[in-house]
Design a protein around this motif. Sequence first.
Motif, PDB file in Angstrom:
ATOM      1  N   TYR A 101      30.377  15.228 -10.485  1.00 36.56           N
ATOM      2  CA  TYR A 101      29.027  14.955 -10.990  1.00 36.56           C
ATOM      3  C   TYR A 101      28.130  14.479  -9.855  1.00 36.56           C
ATOM      4  O   TYR A 101      26.985  14.932  -9.711  1.00 36.56           O
ATOM      5  N   ARG A 102      28.643  13.557  -9.046  1.00 35.45           N
ATOM      6  CA  ARG A 102      27.874  13.042  -7.917  1.00 35.45           C
ATOM      7  C   ARG A 102      27.535  14.166  -6.941  1.00 35.45           C
ATOM      8  O   ARG A 102      26.423  14.231  -6.408  1.00 35.45           O
ATOM      9  N   LEU A 103      28.502  15.035  -6.677  1.00 37.36           N
ATOM     10  CA  LEU A 103      28.288  16.136  -5.733  1.00 37.36           C
ATOM     11  C   LEU A 103      27.197  17.076  -6.230  1.00 37.36           C
ATOM     12  O   LEU A 103      26.287  17.456  -5.473  1.00 37.36           O
ATOM     13  N   ILE A 104      27.268  17.456  -7.502  1.00 40.39           N
ATOM     14  CA  ILE A 104      26.270  18.373  -8.069  1.00 40.39           C
ATOM     15  C   ILE A 104      24.891  17.734  -8.052  1.00 40.39           C
ATOM     16  O   ILE A 104      23.890  18.365  -7.683  1.00 40.39           O
ATOM     17  N   PHE A 105      24.829  16.464  -8.433  1.00 41.66           N
ATOM     18  CA  PHE A 105      23.540  15.778  -8.449  1.00 41.66           C
ATOM     19  C   PHE A 105      22.972  15.653  -7.037  1.00 41.66           C
ATOM     20  O   PHE A 105      21.759  15.789  -6.833  1.00 41.66           O
ATOM     21  N   GLY A 106      23.842  15.400  -6.057  1.00 45.81           N
ATOM     22  CA  GLY A 106      23.396  15.327  -4.668  1.00 45.81           C
ATOM     23  C   GLY A 106      22.799  16.639  -4.193  1.00 45.81           C
ATOM     24  O   GLY A 106      21.806  16.659  -3.444  1.00 45.81           O
ATOM     25  N   ILE A 107      23.373  17.745  -4.624  1.00 46.71           N
ATOM     26  CA  ILE A 107      22.846  19.069  -4.255  1.00 46.71           C
ATOM     27  C   ILE A 107      21.461  19.270  -4.872  1.00 46.71           C
ATOM     28  O   ILE A 107      20.552  19.810  -4.223  1.00 46.71           O
ATOM     29  N   VAL A 108      21.286  18.827  -6.111  1.00 51.59           N
ATOM     30  CA  VAL A 108      19.978  18.949  -6.780  1.00 51.59           C
ATOM     31  C   VAL A 108      18.926  18.102  -6.054  1.00 51.59           C
ATOM     32  O   VAL A 108      17.802  18.564  -5.808  1.00 51.59           O
ATOM     33  N   ILE A 109      19.286  16.874  -5.692  1.00 50.06           N
ATOM     34  CA  ILE A 109      18.378  16.004  -4.940  1.00 50.06           C
ATOM     35  C   ILE A 109      17.954  16.686  -3.647  1.00 50.06           C
ATOM     36  O   ILE A 109      16.772  16.742  -3.296  1.00 50.06           O
ATOM     37  N   SER A 110      18.925  17.206  -2.928  1.00 50.56           N
ATOM     38  CA  SER A 110      18.664  17.850  -1.639  1.00 50.56           C
ATOM     39  C   SER A 110      17.715  19.030  -1.791  1.00 50.56           C
ATOM     40  O   SER A 110      16.813  19.228  -0.962  1.00 50.56           O
ATOM     41  N   ALA A 111      17.874  19.820  -2.846  1.00 54.30           N
ATOM     42  CA  ALA A 111      17.018  20.987  -3.062  1.00 54.30           C
ATOM     43  C   ALA A 111      15.572  20.572  -3.333  1.00 54.30           C
ATOM     44  O   ALA A 111      14.630  21.179  -2.810  1.00 54.30           O
ATOM     45  N   ILE A 112      15.391  19.518  -4.143  1.00 56.34           N
ATOM     46  CA  ILE A 112      14.031  19.046  -4.448  1.00 56.34           C
ATOM     47  C   ILE A 112      13.348  18.505  -3.199  1.00 56.34           C
ATOM     48  O   ILE A 112      12.175  18.801  -2.929  1.00 56.34           O
ATOM     49  N   VAL A 113      14.077  17.704  -2.418  1.00 55.73           N
ATOM     50  CA  VAL A 113      13.518  17.128  -1.190  1.00 55.73           C
ATOM     51  C   VAL A 113      13.149  18.234  -0.205  1.00 55.73           C
ATOM     52  O   VAL A 113      12.122  18.155   0.489  1.00 55.73           O
ATOM     53  N   ALA A 114      13.956  19.280  -0.152  1.00 49.71           N
ATOM     54  CA  ALA A 114      13.712  20.384   0.785  1.00 49.71           C
ATOM     55  C   ALA A 114      12.350  21.035   0.546  1.00 49.71           C
ATOM     56  O   ALA A 114      11.664  21.435   1.498  1.00 49.71           O
ATOM     57  N   VAL A 115      11.932  21.134  -0.718  1.00 47.41           N
ATOM     58  CA  VAL A 115      10.655  21.769  -1.048  1.00 47.41           C
ATOM     59  C   VAL A 115       9.495  21.069  -0.351  1.00 47.41           C
ATOM     60  O   VAL A 115       8.547  21.713   0.103  1.00 47.41           O
ATOM     61  N   VAL A 116       9.579  19.734  -0.237  1.00 46.12           N
ATOM     62  CA  VAL A 116       8.502  18.961   0.380  1.00 46.12           C
ATOM     63  C   VAL A 116       8.649  18.895   1.899  1.00 46.12           C
ATOM     64  O   VAL A 116       7.712  19.222   2.638  1.00 46.12           O
ATOM     65  N   ILE A 117       9.815  18.505   2.387  1.00 45.12           N
ATOM     66  CA  ILE A 117       9.934  18.198   3.813  1.00 45.12           C
ATOM     67  C   ILE A 117       9.898  19.429   4.698  1.00 45.12           C
ATOM     68  O   ILE A 117       9.525  19.340   5.876  1.00 45.12           O
ATOM     69  N   LEU A 118      10.233  20.592   4.162  1.00 41.13           N
ATOM     70  CA  LEU A 118      10.159  21.802   4.979  1.00 41.13           C
ATOM     71  C   LEU A 118       8.711  22.207   5.242  1.00 41.13           C
ATOM     72  O   LEU A 118       8.444  23.057   6.085  1.00 41.13           O
ATOM     73  N   GLY A 119       7.775  21.574   4.525  1.00 42.27           N
ATOM     74  CA  GLY A 119       6.356  21.819   4.770  1.00 42.27           C
ATOM     75  C   GLY A 119       5.778  20.969   5.886  1.00 42.27           C
ATOM     76  O   GLY A 119       4.601  21.106   6.225  1.00 42.27           O
ATOM     77  N   GLY A 120       6.599  20.060   6.446  1.00 40.22           N
ATOM     78  CA  GLY A 120       6.158  19.262   7.586  1.00 40.22           C
ATOM     79  C   GLY A 120       5.431  17.986   7.190  1.00 40.22           C
ATOM     80  O   GLY A 120       5.293  17.655   6.006  1.00 40.22           O
ATOM     81  N   ILE A 121       4.946  17.268   8.209  1.00 40.56           N
ATOM     82  CA  ILE A 121       4.350  15.951   8.019  1.00 40.56           C
ATOM     83  C   ILE A 121       3.095  15.994   7.154  1.00 40.56           C
ATOM     84  O   ILE A 121       2.838  15.079   6.368  1.00 40.56           O
TER      85      ILE A 121
END
Length: 468
Positions: free
Chosen positions: A206-226
């Motif tokens: 459960y923790r692993l799957i949730f961590g993957i979901v967190i990572s995907a959401i964060v990626a949407v923002v941070i890949l756009g830069g500062i």
Amino acid sequence: MLEKIGQFIIEAADIMGGYPLFFLLIGGGLFLFIRSGAVSLRRLPAAISELRRKPSGGSAEGQISSVQALASVVAATIGLGNIAGVAIALVLGGPGSIFWMWVSALVGMATKYHEGVLAIMYKGTDDRGNPQGGPMHIIEKGLGPKWKPLAVFFAVAGLFGTMCIMNANQLTEAFITTFTTPEGLQSNVFLSNIGAYIGLDNTGVYRLIFGIVISAIVAVVILGGIKRIASVATIMVPFMVGLYFLMVLYIIVTNLSGVPGVFKSIFTEAFNLKAGFGALAGIAIIGARRAALVNDAGIGTASLMHGASRNNEPVREGLVAMLGPSIDSGLVCTLTAIAILLCGNTDIEGVKGLEVAMKAFSAGIPGGDMLLMCIVICFAMSSMFSYSFYGTTCANYLFGTRFGKYYVWAYLASLVIFSVVPIEAAVGACDLFYALMAIPTMIALLLLSPKVNKATRQFFDKENTKKK
């Protein structure tokens, strides 16, 4: 093997995050506070005025405005440390630890003022000519090339210290506590099937799957830069602080008779000598240690963000920067402490963070645990957005932008990893790397404080002359 590594991290954090970190951050910050003439008190009105001042334009280099830099810094520092970190401090050190968080906020404002001034005074660039700030540039340009090993030391520690270790861990813990039960997890066939392949129990899956979901959401923002990070931060910060204030205000109004006792316990237990001076020192250290995680003053992260500001006036940037600790350690942490002390239970064993806060808000507000869950998501995500920029800046300094850009992917992977590890190891790792980041940062701030004081005098002399 993993248990031994985790135990080593915890023990190292206890050593580095104990008396050394206390004297470095609180002692060093107190020196800067006194040496600057109590800048965090005397210049607070000027700092607030800076938020209302329109940018003067000009040719200042940078990627974001000073206010966006502050919003991004606050987005990073107002994270789960303001909820889980305060709860941990109350469990380990009692109400008295909150007083020492306030002390840390006051001296932290002076420290962050110095960070903001020096971030502009010694602004650097990456290998593509983009403006960059941070202790590594402050050290190398302010103290001279012979100090570069210290700059590299900070950047290496920053690679790991800015990985949002605790936020990923505690956000996952919050979802498990709120939306699942131990029985439900163990009986879930889907989780059991996956666990059989990868060697994890159902909770670990459960923790692993949730961590993957967190990572995907964060990626949407941070890949756009500062610029995207700053834009999101300026929207999220007012919303999440305002909603959190209203929630705690409801708890205060409905438990008004208990409020005087809360503040009495904070002050009396901060200086309680019944258990001896050792216990008093322990309470102070716990408060300072958790405050270091909360407001980042003296850690160096603020200068990483403020160095990207479009501002060529160091003192103005310093004034904006010093407002950070007053918001996170001063306001938000106090709100959390009041809610927990009024409605929660801190007389428990072990390192308990978010679980304590969730139960307190659930007891104080109908559906409070769900409302707090919304706040927790905002707090945790906003921190993850800004911290990715911190680590990327350190990576660009060490490896150049060509290879530094790959740090983002390592950062996203770390969110998954730290969603799975035990909280004791996560908290220990966070404290350890923060302590390592604080060493070069505070050395630079203390050595360069005379230049900050000189710039401050010149700036306000000039401002006073304009008013005449």
